[in-house]
Design a protein around this motif. Structure first.
Motif, PDB file in Angstrom:
ATOM      1  N   ARG A 114       0.672  -1.222   0.190  1.00  0.00           N
ATOM      2  CA  ARG A 114       0.174   0.253   0.090  1.00  0.00           C
ATOM      3  C   ARG A 114       0.802   1.225   0.077  1.00  0.00           C
ATOM      4  NH1 ARG A 114      -2.718  -3.565   3.530  1.00  0.00           N
ATOM      5  NH2 ARG A 114      -4.689  -3.920   2.773  1.00  0.00           N
ATOM      6  N   ASN A 115       0.361   2.428  -0.279  1.00  0.00           N
ATOM      7  CA  ASN A 115       1.142   3.691  -0.267  1.00  0.00           C
ATOM      8  C   ASN A 115       1.872   3.972   1.257  1.00  0.00           C
ATOM      9  OD1 ASN A 115       1.281   5.865  -1.957  1.00  0.00           O
ATOM     10  ND2 ASN A 115       0.494   7.106  -0.618  1.00  0.00           N
ATOM     11  N   SER A 116       1.237   3.587   2.107  1.00  0.00           N
ATOM     12  CA  SER A 116       1.701   3.633   3.394  1.00  0.00           C
ATOM     13  C   SER A 116       3.384   2.905   3.639  1.00  0.00           C
ATOM     14  CB  SER A 116       1.127   3.225   4.501  1.00  0.00           C
ATOM     15  OG  SER A 116       0.647   1.681   4.441  1.00  0.00           O
ATOM     16  N   GLY A 117       3.382   1.793   2.693  1.00  0.00           N
ATOM     17  CA  GLY A 117       4.775   1.128   2.538  1.00  0.00           C
ATOM     18  C   GLY A 117       4.802  -0.087   3.520  1.00  0.00           C
ATOM     19  N   PHE A 118       6.054  -0.583   3.522  1.00  0.00           N
ATOM     20  CA  PHE A 118       6.411  -1.829   4.126  1.00  0.00           C
ATOM     21  C   PHE A 118       7.760  -1.435   4.958  1.00  0.00           C
ATOM     22  CE2 PHE A 118       8.998  -2.262   0.435  1.00  0.00           C
ATOM     23  CZ  PHE A 118      10.001  -2.712   0.632  1.00  0.00           C
ATOM     24  N   THR A 119       8.044  -2.186   5.918  1.00  0.00           N
ATOM     25  CA  THR A 119       9.478  -2.439   6.768  1.00  0.00           C
ATOM     26  C   THR A 119       9.721  -3.720   6.479  1.00  0.00           C
ATOM     27  OG1 THR A 119       9.013  -0.398   7.884  1.00  0.00           O
ATOM     28  CG2 THR A 119      10.717  -1.885   8.630  1.00  0.00           C
ATOM     29  N   ALA A 120      11.103  -4.008   6.108  1.00  0.00           N
ATOM     30  CA  ALA A 120      11.505  -5.278   6.061  1.00  0.00           C
ATOM     31  C   ALA A 120      12.769  -5.162   7.016  1.00  0.00           C
ATOM     32  CB  ALA A 120      12.384  -5.658   4.700  1.00  0.00           C
ATOM     33  N   LYS A 121      12.614  -5.771   8.213  1.00  0.00           N
ATOM     34  CA  LYS A 121      13.820  -5.763   9.388  1.00  0.00           C
ATOM     35  C   LYS A 121      14.574  -7.117   8.887  1.00  0.00           C
ATOM     36  CE  LYS A 121      14.134  -5.954  14.210  1.00  0.00           C
ATOM     37  NZ  LYS A 121      15.284  -7.051  14.481  1.00  0.00           N
ATOM     38  N   LEU A 122      15.959  -6.582   8.853  1.00  0.00           N
ATOM     39  CA  LEU A 122      16.835  -7.625   8.377  1.00  0.00           C
ATOM     40  C   LEU A 122      17.010  -8.766   9.740  1.00  0.00           C
ATOM     41  CD1 LEU A 122      19.277  -5.607   6.424  1.00  0.00           C
ATOM     42  CD2 LEU A 122      17.298  -6.570   5.602  1.00  0.00           C
ATOM     43  N   PRO A 123      17.557  -9.907   9.429  1.00  0.00           N
ATOM     44  CA  PRO A 123      17.862 -10.671  10.577  1.00  0.00           C
ATOM     45  C   PRO A 123      19.193 -10.483  11.124  1.00  0.00           C
ATOM     46  CG  PRO A 123      17.855 -11.929   8.217  1.00  0.00           C
ATOM     47  CD  PRO A 123      17.692 -10.848   8.098  1.00  0.00           C
ATOM     48  N   THR A 124      20.004  -9.516  10.449  1.00  0.00           N
ATOM     49  CA  THR A 124      21.441  -9.154  11.248  1.00  0.00           C
ATOM     50  C   THR A 124      21.777  -7.969  10.683  1.00  0.00           C
ATOM     51  OG1 THR A 124      23.517  -9.973  11.796  1.00  0.00           O
ATOM     52  CG2 THR A 124      22.707 -10.457   9.698  1.00  0.00           C
ATOM     53  N   ILE A 125      22.709  -7.271  11.301  1.00  0.00           N
ATOM     54  CA  ILE A 125      23.240  -6.077  10.811  1.00  0.00           C
ATOM     55  C   ILE A 125      24.074  -6.118   9.420  1.00  0.00           C
ATOM     56  CG2 ILE A 125      24.559  -4.054  11.273  1.00  0.00           C
ATOM     57  CD1 ILE A 125      23.731  -4.292  13.982  1.00  0.00           C
ATOM     58  N   ALA A 156       7.703   0.411  -9.315  1.00  0.00           N
ATOM     59  CA  ALA A 156       6.719   1.464  -9.392  1.00  0.00           C
ATOM     60  C   ALA A 156       6.067   1.335 -10.446  1.00  0.00           C
ATOM     61  CB  ALA A 156       7.473   2.915  -8.807  1.00  0.00           C
ATOM     62  N   PHE A 157       4.595   1.305 -10.214  1.00  0.00           N
ATOM     63  CA  PHE A 157       3.628   1.206 -11.447  1.00  0.00           C
ATOM     64  C   PHE A 157       2.781   2.129 -11.377  1.00  0.00           C
ATOM     65  CE2 PHE A 157       5.817  -2.858 -10.855  1.00  0.00           C
ATOM     66  CZ  PHE A 157       6.116  -3.117 -12.301  1.00  0.00           C
ATOM     67  N   ALA A 158       2.569   3.195 -10.461  1.00  0.00           N
ATOM     68  CA  ALA A 158       1.822   4.157 -10.535  1.00  0.00           C
ATOM     69  C   ALA A 158       2.455   5.639 -10.292  1.00  0.00           C
ATOM     70  CB  ALA A 158       0.574   3.939  -9.748  1.00  0.00           C
ATOM     71  N   THR A 159       3.087   5.543  -9.242  1.00  0.00           N
ATOM     72  CA  THR A 159       3.806   6.760  -8.884  1.00  0.00           C
ATOM     73  C   THR A 159       5.123   6.259  -8.172  1.00  0.00           C
ATOM     74  OG1 THR A 159       2.794   6.965  -6.573  1.00  0.00           O
ATOM     75  CG2 THR A 159       1.885   8.320  -8.411  1.00  0.00           C
ATOM     76  N   PRO A 160       6.197   7.353  -8.146  1.00  0.00           N
ATOM     77  CA  PRO A 160       7.418   6.742  -7.699  1.00  0.00           C
ATOM     78  C   PRO A 160       7.369   6.298  -6.283  1.00  0.00           C
ATOM     79  CG  PRO A 160       7.643   8.961  -8.692  1.00  0.00           C
ATOM     80  CD  PRO A 160       6.141   8.587  -8.625  1.00  0.00           C
ATOM     81  N   GLY A 186      10.258   0.724   2.312  1.00  0.00           N
ATOM     82  CA  GLY A 186       9.490   1.281   0.678  1.00  0.00           C
ATOM     83  C   GLY A 186       8.180   1.977   1.178  1.00  0.00           C
ATOM     84  N   GLU A 187       8.179   3.018   0.437  1.00  0.00           N
ATOM     85  CA  GLU A 187       6.756   3.727   0.790  1.00  0.00           C
ATOM     86  C   GLU A 187       6.473   4.520  -0.582  1.00  0.00           C
ATOM     87  OE1 GLU A 187       7.375   5.727   5.362  1.00  0.00           O
ATOM     88  OE2 GLU A 187       8.880   6.297   3.595  1.00  0.00           O
ATOM     89  N   ASP A 188       4.900   5.054  -0.313  1.00  0.00           N
ATOM     90  CA  ASP A 188       4.331   5.598  -1.810  1.00  0.00           C
ATOM     91  C   ASP A 188       4.248   4.562  -2.720  1.00  0.00           C
ATOM     92  OD1 ASP A 188       4.575   7.993  -0.248  1.00  0.00           O
ATOM     93  OD2 ASP A 188       6.521   8.500  -1.074  1.00  0.00           O
ATOM     94  N   GLY A 189       4.205   4.971  -4.007  1.00  0.00           N
ATOM     95  CA  GLY A 189       3.790   4.242  -5.011  1.00  0.00           C
ATOM     96  C   GLY A 189       2.335   4.032  -5.329  1.00  0.00           C
ATOM     97  N   ASN A 190       1.537   4.722  -4.752  1.00  0.00           N
ATOM     98  CA  ASN A 190       0.123   4.884  -5.031  1.00  0.00           C
ATOM     99  C   ASN A 190      -0.508   3.400  -5.148  1.00  0.00           C
ATOM    100  OD1 ASN A 190      -2.409   6.294  -5.275  1.00  0.00           O
ATOM    101  ND2 ASN A 190      -2.259   6.033  -7.439  1.00  0.00           N
ATOM    102  N   ASN A 191      -0.307   2.836  -4.163  1.00  0.00           N
ATOM    103  CA  ASN A 191      -0.512   1.310  -3.842  1.00  0.00           C
ATOM    104  C   ASN A 191      -0.027   0.406  -4.759  1.00  0.00           C
ATOM    105  OD1 ASN A 191      -1.949   2.041  -1.335  1.00  0.00           O
ATOM    106  ND2 ASN A 191      -3.868   2.581  -2.498  1.00  0.00           N
TER     107      ASN A 191
END
Length: 191
Positions: free
Chosen positions: A108-119, A129-133, A172-177
């Protein structure tokens, strides 16, 4: 008395050992009639004086979460644990899904967070991106943004390499869903 023997190990390494045998040991060795016993004693002593080198058991391999393997329109739960990563929606509204084309995780436009298993210091992302950046960023353990890049809305999956110190999460955020995360990877080295 000095003996020199050639020991072959690991099928590609050759090492020469020179062993100095004291007079009393020479007398003990000479008591045996066969040369095999002489060789065996010399070989065992050579192991005591010159141990074999340690084998390196380290390896580097990519740790990836590939969403293109899921079927189209496949529903996924929020706080998804997948390939060691934890994926969550930034504005949890329940389920999210893979794209109808089956190319990855549509967020969604609000985005996602991917937490890595380690630093890590380098993360490879395939995103589109298929609608907006789409705005792609990375954070460190203190929550500071340490990387920012805009992925243009050109209806193409793009490879983005994130190089920064101490990456703990990718956002990752935006992209208009119509932003799609296809894959996220980083190299893991074992010791």
């Amino acid at each position: 008395m000095t003996f020199s023997i050639k020991i072959i190990y690991n099928s590609w390494t050759y090492k020469y050992y020179t062993i100095h045998i004291l007079t009393f040991l020479r007398q003990d060795v000479d008591m045996y009639a066969g040369s095999f016993f002489k060789f065996l004693i010399i070989f065992c002593i050579s192991l005591l004086f010159s141990p074999f080198p340690k084998q390196s058991l380290s390896a580097t391999f990519p740790l990836c979460a590939d969403f293109s393997i899921f079927p189209p329109n496949y529903s996924l739960p929020n706080n998804l644990a997948y390939s060691g990563y934890t994926f969550s929606e930034n504005d949890p509204q329940g389920l999210w899904s893979t794209s109808s084309a089956g190319t990855g995780l549509q967020f969604r436009n609000s985005g996602f967070t991917a937490k890595l298993p380690t630093i890590t210091q380098n993360v490879h992302v395939i995103i589109g991106a298929f609608a907006t950046p789409v705005r792609l960023s990375a954070k460190d353990a203190q929550g500071s943004v340490i990387f920012n890049q805009t992925v243009p809305a050109d209806n193409t999956m793009r490879a983005v390499d994130i190089d920064a110190k101490e990456i703990v999460s990718v956002i990752g955020e935006d992209g208009n869903n119509e932003g799609i995360l296809q894959e996220i990877c980083f190299d893991v080295t074992t010791n």
